[in-house]
Design a protein around this motif. Structure first.
Motif, short mmCIF file in Angstrom:
data_model
loop_
_atom_site.label_atom_id
_atom_site.label_comp_id
_atom_site.label_asym_id
_atom_site.label_seq_id
_atom_site.Cartn_x
_atom_site.Cartn_y
_atom_site.Cartn_z
N GLN A 59 0.83 -1.22 0.00
CA GLN A 59 0.00 0.00 0.00
C GLN A 59 0.85 1.26 0.00
O GLN A 59 0.33 2.35 0.21
CB GLN A 59 -0.88 0.04 1.26
CG GLN A 59 -1.79 -1.14 1.43
CD GLN A 59 -3.10 -0.99 0.69
OE1 GLN A 59 -3.21 -0.17 -0.22
NE2 GLN A 59 -4.08 -1.79 1.06
N ALA A 60 2.17 1.10 -0.20
CA ALA A 60 3.06 2.26 -0.07
C ALA A 60 2.78 3.30 -1.14
O ALA A 60 2.81 3.00 -2.34
CB ALA A 60 4.51 1.80 -0.12
N GLU A 61 2.52 4.50 -0.70
CA GLU A 61 2.21 5.62 -1.58
C GLU A 61 3.36 5.83 -2.57
O GLU A 61 4.52 5.76 -2.20
CB GLU A 61 2.02 6.87 -0.71
CG GLU A 61 1.35 8.03 -1.39
CD GLU A 61 -0.16 7.81 -1.57
OE1 GLU A 61 -0.71 8.43 -2.48
OE2 GLU A 61 -0.76 7.03 -0.82
N GLY A 62 3.01 6.09 -3.83
CA GLY A 62 4.02 6.45 -4.81
C GLY A 62 4.65 5.27 -5.54
O GLY A 62 5.45 5.47 -6.44
N PRO A 114 -4.65 -4.28 -3.58
CA PRO A 114 -4.25 -2.91 -3.23
C PRO A 114 -5.16 -1.86 -3.87
O PRO A 114 -5.25 -0.74 -3.37
CB PRO A 114 -2.82 -2.80 -3.77
CG PRO A 114 -2.67 -3.93 -4.73
CD PRO A 114 -3.60 -5.01 -4.28
N LEU A 115 -5.86 -2.22 -4.94
CA LEU A 115 -6.79 -1.27 -5.55
C LEU A 115 -8.22 -1.46 -5.04
O LEU A 115 -9.12 -0.72 -5.44
CB LEU A 115 -6.77 -1.39 -7.07
CG LEU A 115 -5.43 -1.13 -7.76
CD1 LEU A 115 -5.61 -1.11 -9.27
CD2 LEU A 115 -4.80 0.16 -7.28
N GLY A 116 -8.43 -2.45 -4.18
CA GLY A 116 -9.75 -2.64 -3.60
C GLY A 116 -10.82 -3.07 -4.58
O GLY A 116 -12.00 -2.75 -4.41
N MET A 117 -10.44 -3.81 -5.63
CA MET A 117 -11.42 -4.24 -6.63
C MET A 117 -11.82 -5.72 -6.44
O MET A 117 -13.00 -6.03 -6.32
CB MET A 117 -10.84 -4.09 -8.05
CG MET A 117 -10.22 -2.75 -8.37
SD MET A 117 -11.41 -1.41 -8.53
CE MET A 117 -12.28 -1.86 -10.02
N THR A 118 -10.85 -6.61 -6.47
CA THR A 118 -11.14 -8.03 -6.50
C THR A 118 -11.42 -8.58 -5.11
O THR A 118 -10.69 -8.27 -4.16
CB THR A 118 -9.96 -8.80 -7.13
OG1 THR A 118 -9.73 -8.27 -8.43
CG2 THR A 118 -10.26 -10.29 -7.24
N ALA A 162 -7.01 4.22 -2.53
CA ALA A 162 -6.30 3.34 -1.59
C ALA A 162 -6.64 3.66 -0.13
O ALA A 162 -6.45 2.83 0.75
CB ALA A 162 -4.81 3.43 -1.82
N HIS A 163 -7.13 4.88 0.15
CA HIS A 163 -7.47 5.24 1.53
C HIS A 163 -8.93 4.95 1.87
O HIS A 163 -9.38 5.20 2.98
CB HIS A 163 -7.16 6.71 1.78
CG HIS A 163 -5.71 7.03 1.58
ND1 HIS A 163 -4.71 6.34 2.21
CD2 HIS A 163 -5.10 7.95 0.79
CE1 HIS A 163 -3.54 6.84 1.83
NE2 HIS A 163 -3.74 7.80 0.96
N GLY A 164 -9.67 4.43 0.90
CA GLY A 164 -11.11 4.21 1.09
C GLY A 164 -11.42 3.29 2.26
O GLY A 164 -12.28 3.59 3.09
N SER A 165 -10.70 2.17 2.36
CA SER A 165 -10.98 1.20 3.43
C SER A 165 -10.71 1.81 4.80
O SER A 165 -11.51 1.68 5.73
CB SER A 165 -10.13 -0.06 3.29
OG SER A 165 -10.38 -0.69 2.08
N THR A 166 -9.56 2.46 4.95
CA THR A 166 -9.20 3.06 6.24
C THR A 166 -10.25 4.08 6.66
O THR A 166 -10.72 4.09 7.81
CB THR A 166 -7.82 3.74 6.14
OG1 THR A 166 -6.85 2.76 5.84
CG2 THR A 166 -7.47 4.46 7.43
#
Ligand code: ZN
Length: 678
Positions: free
Chosen positions: A182-185, A318-322, A475-479
């Motif tokens: 999940q590391a930014e960048g 990591p993209l929260g799709m699958t 990526a911050h949606g879950s948090t």
């Protein structure tokens, strides 16, 4: 969404004294009677403790309900290999190899074997070679030479031919170091070892899905939920769909077969239709059919037996799709469900009084159903580590239009609680005796209520402004979503309404949960982070976000202090009412971020409060925690269901036993439910 165990361990001590303080019938009383001789602890290795849970009142189900549960548990167990393969592409051959070595090696005493014994237990627990929580690859403590010597002794054909890849996966730290990065960048697809994508970059995946999404579609399907994204021979980005005849077909065929058998014993037509839709979805892979299934599932609140089975939560992507494959079979705990039904009945009151801008409230909170359940089997991504609460479906528009179903797995929380008594945690970390007594008295109750509020009302509350992309927070949606639900729960836990509704008998009871939440978020959850690492998992980020934000914003009023006593740091809460106000303010802001899709503000909050670890405090927590020798993570073995059949193949009875141990269960599952490795 699933609610992971908040404190994991030992969060309270005396369940029984909490019980006596209850104004309502607490659920587990039937179970309590049987707990005396029950041995909850099954295994202990690395950072893991494996427990057992009971299934109280299984024997009170009707024969048809038992048949239904039986076939649903079979359908659950058949999905195991799917998750293993989703987690990493060489997990299945790797498991075959190490299990073959484990059962056949004649070396059971050397240091290499002991390290191997620990490793295989870790891998079985994580459904693969990456830690289920940190996502880091396990480091083997045995030598490659030792393992190769053992493998050489295996009978020919004992396992599949990708030995070089499997050996590299075990021994080369540079190979597949992290399951979900999940590391930014960084390119989150290329740097994540999961098997949900192959040969594609993050940018290519995002371009692919953006082209599919129609911003004007008010009822979008959950794109990517049941597929692997790859490049085909022509270099084109395509989805390989998980379905009969598609990816994972062999395992899905067994799932469908058992769902079909289960359907014959459905409790009513609505449930029969739910199972039929699920079978249809597995057959076609069609996501609109999955939505149809989800709607019917959410609306079926009459059946006592219930289950989830499919590609559900997307924390592994990591993209929260699958969705990762999982299944939980359960039945309603009727007396305990009175508590959550009270909350559900009053859902609109909670929505109307929430401390958020009225523009972001739902005018009509629809169909928030909630119940307390008894888990009968845990499988896939819910096994052995399991959630204690679930709120589904995840699709935003289905939740808005058809409501969602929210459950608390109270035989699981009860097992956590029972197993944690007397482990010394509160004595070490809680500031003083009065606070410990507060926790003893009210934590089990307020923690259950926190879970109920989080699941029944928190996730279902609020609305997006028209045109806002539900995935805008990326990526911050879950948090942020977990923070929103937690804050909703924390805010209302202190509301006089709960006393008025008869859910609490003391207006100050909430302080127990507040203390433990802040202690956990600021300090004790750090015991699960390795030295030098930051926080990555969404639920943990959420908890630090809330605790650290409240600490900083209450600083001038000294709402929360970190005090030093005898060389140790303690959380001291000076003003619980002001802390509640702070929770309300942060809820208002995070709801605004979600409702407006304000990615920049969401990212800023997460990066400032949720990720970075206070190194000094971290070291101290690890040191103090290590002395207690408590496993930071827990999970469960399942009970064993045994069906007896008549001459026509009809089930005449189903019995449940609790004697199977951890490795025997894993080896049995690999032997009897290997949908993909034959
Ligand atoms: Zn949640």
């Amino acid at each position: 969404m699933s609610n992971k165990p908040p404190y994991l361990i030992n969060y309270m001590s005396t369940f029984k004294s909490a019980l006596s303080a209850l104004a309502l019938t607490l659920t587990a009383s039937a179970a309590m009677a049987q707990t005396q001789d029950f041995d909850y602890t099954v295994d202990r290795f690395a950072d893991i403790e494996v427990l057992r849970y009971q299934v109280p009142d299984f024997d009170k189900l009707s024969l048809d309900q038992k048949r239904l549960v039986y076939y649903l548990t079979e359908a659950a167990l058949w999905g195991r290999d799917i998750l293993w393969d989703q987690n990493y592409k060489y997990n299945l051959p790797l498991r075959q190899m190490i299990e073959a070595v484990y059962v056949s090696t004649d070396d059971r005493t050397s240091d290499d074997f002991k390290a191997f014994d620990k490793y295989i237990r870790q891998v079985e627990f994580a459904n693969g070679i990456h830690h289920h929580y940190s996502m880091d690859k396990f480091t083997p403590g045995f030598s490659r030479e030792w393992l190769e010597a053992q493998v050489a002794k295996l009978p020919a054909g004992a396992w599949t031919p990708v030995q070089a890849e499997v050996m590299a996966a075990i021994f080369d730290p540079a190979v597949a170091p992290k399951r979900v990065n999940q590391a930014e960048g960084q390119d989150l697809i290329l740097t994540s070892a999961n098997n949900l994508y192959d040969g594609v970059t993050q940018a290519e995946v995002e371009t692919y899905y953006n082209a599919l999404k129609n911003p004007d579609d008010a009822t979008p399907v959950s794109y990517g939920l049941n597929s692997k994204v790859v490049k085909n021979a022509d270099g084109k980005v395509v989805e390989q769909v998980y379905k009969l005849g598609g990816l994972y077909s062999d395992a899905i065929a067994h799932i469908v077969d058992n769902l079909t058998k289960a359907m014959a014993y459905a409790e009513n037509d609505a449930q029969r239709a739910v199972i039929a839709r699920l079978i249809n979805y597995y057959t076609t892979g069609d996501l609109a059919t999955f939505d149809d299934y989800s709607i019917r599932w959410a609306e079926d609140t009459d059946s006592q037996v219930d289950f989830i089975n499919g590609f559900i939560e997307s924390y592994g992507d990591p993209l929260g799709m699958t969705g990762s494959w999982e299944s939980i079979v359960n039945f309603k705990n009727i007396p305990a469900s009175a508590r959550t039904e009270t909350l559900s009945t009053n859902a609109q009151w909670f929505e109307n009084n929430s401390p958020v801008d009225p523009r972001f409230r739902k005018e009509q909170v629809k169909g928030v159903s909630a119940k307390v359940i008894t888990a009968a089997i845990l499988a896939g991504d819910s096994y052995p580590a399991t959630p204690i609460g679930i709120n589904l479906p995840n699709s935003n528009w289905i939740r808005a239009q058809h409501g969602s179903k929210s459950v608390t797995l109270e035989n699981i929380t009860q097992a956590y609680d029972e197993a944690s008594h007397g482990n010394g945690f509160n004595e070490e970390f809680v500031i003083d005796e009065p606070t410990r007594q507060l926790l003893d008295r009210y934590l089990f109750l307020t923690d259950n209520l926190h879970t109920d509020l989080h699941e029944c009302l928190g996730h279902g509350s609020g609305r997006l402004l028209p045109g806002v992309d539900p995935d805008a927070l990326k990526a911050h949606g879950s948090t942020l979503e977990e923070a929103r639900a937690d804050l909703f729960a924390l805010y209302y836990l202190a509301d006089p309404k709960l006393v008025e509704l008869g859910l609490l008998d003391n207006p100050d009871a909430y302080q127990a949960e507040y203390y433990k939440y802040i202690l956990n978020g600021l300090m004790t959850q750090l015991m699960r982070i390795e030295p030098g690492k930051d926080i990555e998992e969404a639920h943990m980020r959420n908890r630090q976000l809330i605790a650290a934000w409240a600490y900083e914003h209450g600083k001038k009023d000294k709402v929360i202090e970190l005090v030093r006593r005898g060389g140790k740091t303690y959380v001291k809460i000076n003003d619980y009412r002001k802390l509640r106000d702070l929770f309300g303010q942060l809820l208002g802001e995070i709801q605004r971020i979600k409702s407006e899709g304000d990615y920049a503000a969401g990212a800023a909050l997460v990066e400032k409060y949720a990720v970075k670890v206070n190194r000094k405090l971290h070291d101290e927590v690890l040191r103090r925690y290590a002395k207690l020798d408590i496993a930071p993570y827990k999970g469960f073995v399942n009970p064993v269901y045994t069906a007896t059949f008549d001459d026509n193949g009809n089930i005449t009875d189903v019995t449940v036993t609790y004697t199977e141990d951890y490795m025997p269960q894993m080896l049995r599952y690999s032997r009897d439910y290997s949908g993909l490795t034959k």
